[in-house]
Scaffold this active site. Structure first.
Site, PDB file in Angstrom:
ATOM      1  N   ASP A   1       0.851  -1.193   0.000  1.00 21.94           N
ATOM      2  CA  ASP A   1       0.000   0.000   0.000  1.00 21.94           C
ATOM      3  C   ASP A   1       0.882   1.237   0.000  1.00 21.94           C
ATOM      4  O   ASP A   1       2.098   1.141  -0.194  1.00 21.94           O
ATOM      5  CB  ASP A   1      -0.906  -0.016   1.243  1.00 21.94           C
ATOM      6  CG  ASP A   1      -2.296   0.501   0.946  1.00 21.94           C
ATOM      7  OD1 ASP A   1      -2.420   1.697   0.630  1.00 21.94           O
ATOM      8  OD2 ASP A   1      -3.253  -0.285   1.008  1.00 21.94           O
TER       9      ASP A   1
ATOM     10  N   HIS B   1      -3.918   5.918   3.556  1.00 23.58           N
ATOM     11  CA  HIS B   1      -4.552   4.701   3.051  1.00 23.58           C
ATOM     12  C   HIS B   1      -3.978   3.453   3.712  1.00 23.58           C
ATOM     13  O   HIS B   1      -4.725   2.592   4.201  1.00 23.58           O
ATOM     14  CB  HIS B   1      -4.405   4.612   1.530  1.00 23.58           C
ATOM     15  CG  HIS B   1      -5.326   3.618   0.893  1.00 23.58           C
ATOM     16  ND1 HIS B   1      -4.980   2.299   0.701  1.00 23.58           N
ATOM     17  CD2 HIS B   1      -6.598   3.744   0.429  1.00 23.58           C
ATOM     18  CE1 HIS B   1      -5.988   1.653   0.126  1.00 23.58           C
ATOM     19  NE2 HIS B   1      -6.983   2.506  -0.035  1.00 23.58           N
TER      20      HIS B   1
ATOM     21  N   SER C   1     -11.248  -1.496  -0.187  1.00 29.11           N
ATOM     22  CA  SER C   1      -9.890  -1.448   0.361  1.00 29.11           C
ATOM     23  C   SER C   1      -9.875  -1.834   1.825  1.00 29.11           C
ATOM     24  O   SER C   1      -8.857  -2.323   2.338  1.00 29.11           O
ATOM     25  CB  SER C   1      -9.307  -0.035   0.217  1.00 29.11           C
ATOM     26  OG  SER C   1      -8.943   0.245  -1.102  1.00 29.11           O
TER      27      SER C   1
END
Length: 575
Positions: A279, A320, A522
């Site tokens: 990520d 994220h 996600s």
């Protein structure tokens, strides 16, 4: 006279040193005071003589990845066109076990013809070059700059706008959003100043056991593994849902009282398991990750820590990876809180996911493969991938390469084959599992990779593609016939951005720096990753754990999708 003069000079010197030092301590420039540093504008490109460069990818065709002589010849040819210093501006995407799958080279402006000549020398073994970066002309399809967005990085946020991460309660002075009230007791604080979360029904699935007191985990004798209740996490519907046995919630409340409101988990969930998180944008200092055990940090791609990136935070996706990791092992949001996390970060800060990051993602997979074989060959490993490369992500490359460098379908196919090659080998490892998010288009068929690899028979045993549901249990995002498990992906609570709640968001808990609502598969994928890690730590064999997880998933509403369930039954609930 000379002695008196000398003494006066000594006294003057001492006076100047002492008084000057005192004044220097008392009166400092604003950035010299504790906790403040000046914001320094950095414009140069480290490792090159010029800020303005072009970057090209050349992917190795199947069958030639392990040809060492070929690789040496390509590197020698690329050195003639690379920007100085040439050694730093040529990057081979490779695995010690799988060979070289691609080259990336940074050149000075106007090198298209020179790169084409290099490729023509090896046209049977190299793909057509793909232009992935051109600094002075970098605009996206909407006409906006996309490469100089690093000014939004956390360290550039003025102190007056920054949201301090503390454990204080009260209302936020910056956003004006109401926060959860806190009792001061972390174990009891459920934040009920906002309306209580709705009590979603857990309908009995006729395909499941009719008696939910019987442990579905008994086939592997893990129903004897100690379990614990977390009422704080249980205050979040998405957490309570994945540990809720089949049956009506109201019936369980009537029989078990407050026990039905907890998130139930194995006591040492994830202990001894290794989770790789591919990520970008990881703040490992966020309080939700305070108890996480981090292993090695793997930096993927070309110049992974240049001046516009950073080891800790990615400016393009500031949190994220923080959010994804929190859903695996976070103190509030994770299931596998004892798992070891290996961050694999691919964003250099100069490009977004739709451009130069493609090759870095492939490089990340290669580095994961090598790391598993070299470092964790005796450990169970789960690779979580909360990204999907859909046709929309390729628009800039298509525009830049529309003349002479291949059509869009050809460009995508080169990258797809390189990624497929590595992940196919990863699926052959006996100690590895791959978990992929399905994608966030509303109710459409999965159209991007690596998620669509899940439909390949070579990926069926060790790859899980995770769909997303709303909190009622209906499908919310992309799906396909090979998606066999879903997890909550709407109205989620996740770690806040460094500057606080975003547009349309609010603090769910200021105490734990969590914001809501947030959306996306996600965050459904790492919930599955976390539950798989807990099942492995409880004793389910790695070659059985995916089928076991599939067998436990059940619809929460009539006509809904099979939503993740960790298998802890009411017979295991206790005070």
């Amino acid at each position: 006279m000379r002695t008196n003069s000398h003494n006066l000079w000594v006294l003057f010197f001492l006076f100047e040193v002492l008084i000057g030092r005192a004044l220097a301590i008392r009166f400092r420039w604003p950035w010299q005071r504790e906790g403040k540093l000046p914001i320094i504008s950095i414009n140069s490109k480290i490792g090159t003589i010029d800020q303005y460069i072009e970057k090209y990818d050349l992917l190795v065709k199947p069958g030639y990845q392990k040809d060492k002589d070929f690789r040496q010849k390509v590197e020698a040819a690329l050195k003639k066109v690379a920007a100085p210093p040439q050694a730093l501006n040529i990057y081979a995407v490779e695995s010690s076990f799988l060979g070289c799958v691609a080259f990336e080279v940074a050149t000075e402006q106007g090198s298209r013809d020179a790169i084409s000549k290099v490729r023509n020398k090896f046209k049977n073994k190299l793909s057509k070059p793909v232009l992935v970066l051109s600094d002075p002309y970098a605009i996206d399809i909407y006409g906006d700059d996309i490469y100089e967005s690093w000014e939004d990085a956390p360290w550039t946020i003025p102190e007056s706008e920054a949201i301090p991460r503390s454990f204080s309660s009260g209302s936020d002075p910056h956003s004006g959003a109401a926060m959860w009230e806190t009792s001061g007791d972390l174990g009891l604080d459920l934040g009920l100043s906002s309306p209580p979360p709705p009590r979603y029904l857990r309908l009995r699935d006729p395909n499941h056991q009719k008696e939910n007191r019987r442990s579905p985990a008994s086939a592997f004798n893990i129903d004897q593994v100690p379990v614990v209740a977390d009422w704080y996490s249980g205050g979040l519907p998405e957490m309570r849902q994945i540990s809720q046995p089949p049956g009506l919630y109201e019936d369980q409340v009537a029989e078990f009282g407050q026990l039905a409101d907890a998130f139930w988990n194995y006591k040492e969930g994830g202990k001894g398991q290794v989770v790789y998180v591919l990520d970008n944008g990881l703040d490992h200092l966020h309080q939700e990750l305070a108890d996480v055990e981090f292993g090695d940090w793997i930096m993927a791609g070309y110049f992974p820590t240049d001046e516009k990136g950073g080891r800790r935070i990615s400016p393009n996706q500031p949190t994220h990876a923080t959010m994804v990791t929190s859903k695996v092992a976070g103190r509030t949001l994770g299931a596998a809180r004892e798992a070891k996390i290996i961050p694999v970060l691919f964003d250099s800060g100069r490009t977004d996911i739709g451009n130069s990051a493609f090759i870095a993602i492939i490089d990340g997979f290669a580095k994961i493969y090598d790391h598993i074989r070299r470092v964790n060959s005796r450990s169970n490993c789960i690779v979580n991938v909360s990204l999907i490369l859909t046709p929309e992500h390729w628009q800039d490359l298509f525009l830049w390469n529309r003349v002479g460098f291949g059509d869009p379908r050809e460009i995508m196919e080169h990258y797809r084959k390189a990624m497929y090659y590595i992940l196919e080998e990863l699926n052959l490892l006996r100690n590895a599992i791959l978990v992929l998010s399905a994608g966030n288009e509303d109710g459409t068929e999965i159209d991007g990779f690596p998620a669509n690899f899940g439909g390949d028979s070579k990926f069926s045993k060790r790859t899980v593609v995770v769909g997303g549901t709303d909190l009622d249990g209906h499908n919310y995002y992309q799906e396909a016939h090979f998606v066999r498990v879903w997890a909550p992906a709407a109205n989620l609570s996740l770690p806040c951005d460094p500057s606080g709640p975003g547009f349309g968001e609010r603090f769910m808990s200021r105490r734990r720096d969590l914001c809501e609502p947030r959306f996306g598969t996600s965050f459904a994928a790492p919930m599955v990753t976390g539950v798989l890690a807990t099942m492995l730590s409880a004793g389910v064999p790695i070659d059985k754990v995916i089928s076991h997880m599939y067998s436990l998933a059940y619809p929460r509403v009539k006509g809904g999708r099979k939503v993740l369930y960790n298998g802890i039954s009411t017979s295991q609930w206790h005070w």
